[in-house]
Design an enzyme around this catalytic site. Structure first.
Site, PDB file in Angstrom:
ATOM      1  N   LYS A 159       0.857  -1.182   0.000  1.00 55.28           N
ATOM      2  CA  LYS A 159       0.000   0.000   0.000  1.00 55.28           C
ATOM      3  C   LYS A 159       0.899   1.239   0.000  1.00 55.28           C
ATOM      4  O   LYS A 159       1.725   1.421   0.907  1.00 55.28           O
ATOM      5  CB  LYS A 159      -0.883  -0.023   1.249  1.00 55.28           C
ATOM      6  CG  LYS A 159      -2.299   0.425   1.004  1.00 55.28           C
ATOM      7  CD  LYS A 159      -3.110   0.187   2.265  1.00 55.28           C
ATOM      8  CE  LYS A 159      -4.525   0.664   2.117  1.00 55.28           C
ATOM      9  NZ  LYS A 159      -5.255   0.576   3.383  1.00 55.28           N
TER      10      LYS A 159
HETATM   11  O1  G3P Z   1      -8.089   1.323   4.803  1.00 54.04           O
HETATM   12  C1  G3P Z   1      -8.307   2.673   4.758  1.00 54.04           C
HETATM   13  C2  G3P Z   1      -9.714   3.164   4.960  1.00 54.04           C
HETATM   14  O2  G3P Z   1     -10.632   2.161   4.770  1.00 54.04           O
HETATM   15  C3  G3P Z   1      -9.885   4.017   6.168  1.00 54.04           C
HETATM   16  O3  G3P Z   1     -11.195   4.093   6.645  1.00 54.04           O
HETATM   17  O4  G3P Z   1     -12.889   4.671   8.358  1.00 54.04           O
HETATM   18  O5  G3P Z   1     -10.484   5.317   8.713  1.00 54.04           O
HETATM   19  O6  G3P Z   1     -11.857   6.472   7.008  1.00 54.04           O
HETATM   20  P1  G3P Z   1     -11.620   5.210   7.745  1.00 54.04           P
END
Ligand code: G3P
Length: 221
Positions: free
Chosen positions: A84
């Site tokens: 990533k």
């Molecule tokens: O993997 C990255 C992403 O899914 C982050 O999600 O909920 O932290 O905005 P969030």
């Protein structure tokens, strides 16, 4: 559409895989922090082992050389490891080099259609647009997915759209309607997806009606 879990929690992954619902996993430094991961290599190896498909592991270096070193280590951990890389100029340079070495990349922190196009042109296997974080600031995160889908279709781009920052089942339904390739979601959202109150109500009635015929709940076949 493939379903990924967005977690570094081994038990959640085990359970999701056991249900037959999980095609892959995405992690990030915040998710590692949430699990208070100490032995990072052991956790990564376990996730790679129990996950039937791709597992995204994020680099934490911000310069090209540092990202390359970390990416090579991640890639060496298993055939299903995906590196990533954040959407920055250094990140794009790194994606191009990793592509030349056939190391798969998930380009993360995508918030605009042109970022997605550039990540794809650099050779990313996946782009991760963050829909929930756009909703949080009053934008329509799912509109970004529509835009990326249109652009990728226009130019026959094979990079997969991996919808991230999913907060609710509506994000998942809209992703499927748009034709996104992958959605990655927290365990709590995954658990909600197969549920419906009318299913619960219907099942309760079937069970009650059956017990009217066979009060012991037997199944005399
Ligand atoms: O993997 C990255 C992403 O899914 C982050 O999600 O909920 O932290 O905005 P969030």
């Amino acid at each position: 559409m493939q379903i990924f879990l967005d977690t570094a929690n081994i038990e959640e992954i085990r359970q999701g895989v056991d249900w037959g619902l999980v095609d892959g996993v995405t992690t990030n430094p915040s998710l590692m922090g949430k699990e208070k991961v100490k032995d990072f290599p052991a956790v990564v190896r376990s996730i790679l082992k129990i996950t039937p498909g791709p597992v995204s592991i994020e680099v934490v270096a911000e310069d090209h050389e540092g990202m390359m070193k970390q990416a090579e280590k991640i890639a060496s951990l298993g055939d299903n490891a995906v590196v990533k890389i954040p959407m920055t100029l250094e990140g794009l340079k790194t994606i191009k080099k990793l592509r030349e070495r056939k190391i798969p990349v998930n380009c993360t922190l995508i918030f605009s259609p042109i970022q997605a196009l550039f990540a794809a042109k650099s050779g990313a296997s996946y782009v991760s647009p963050f829909v929930g974080r756009l909703d949080d600031i009053g934008e329509d995160g799912m509109y970004l997915i529509e835009q990326i889908k249109t652009i990728f279709t226009n130019y026959d781009i094979s990079t997969k759209i991996l919808v991230a920052s999913i907060r609710n089942p509506i994000h998942v339904v809209r992703s499927a309607l748009i034709g996104a390739d992958v959605v990655t979601m927290p365990f709590e959202v995954l658990k909600k997806l197969p549920q419906h109150p009318k299913t619960d109500e219907g099942l309760l009635k079937f069970m009650d009606d059956w017990k009217k015929i066979f009060p012991d709940g037997g199944f005399p076949l």
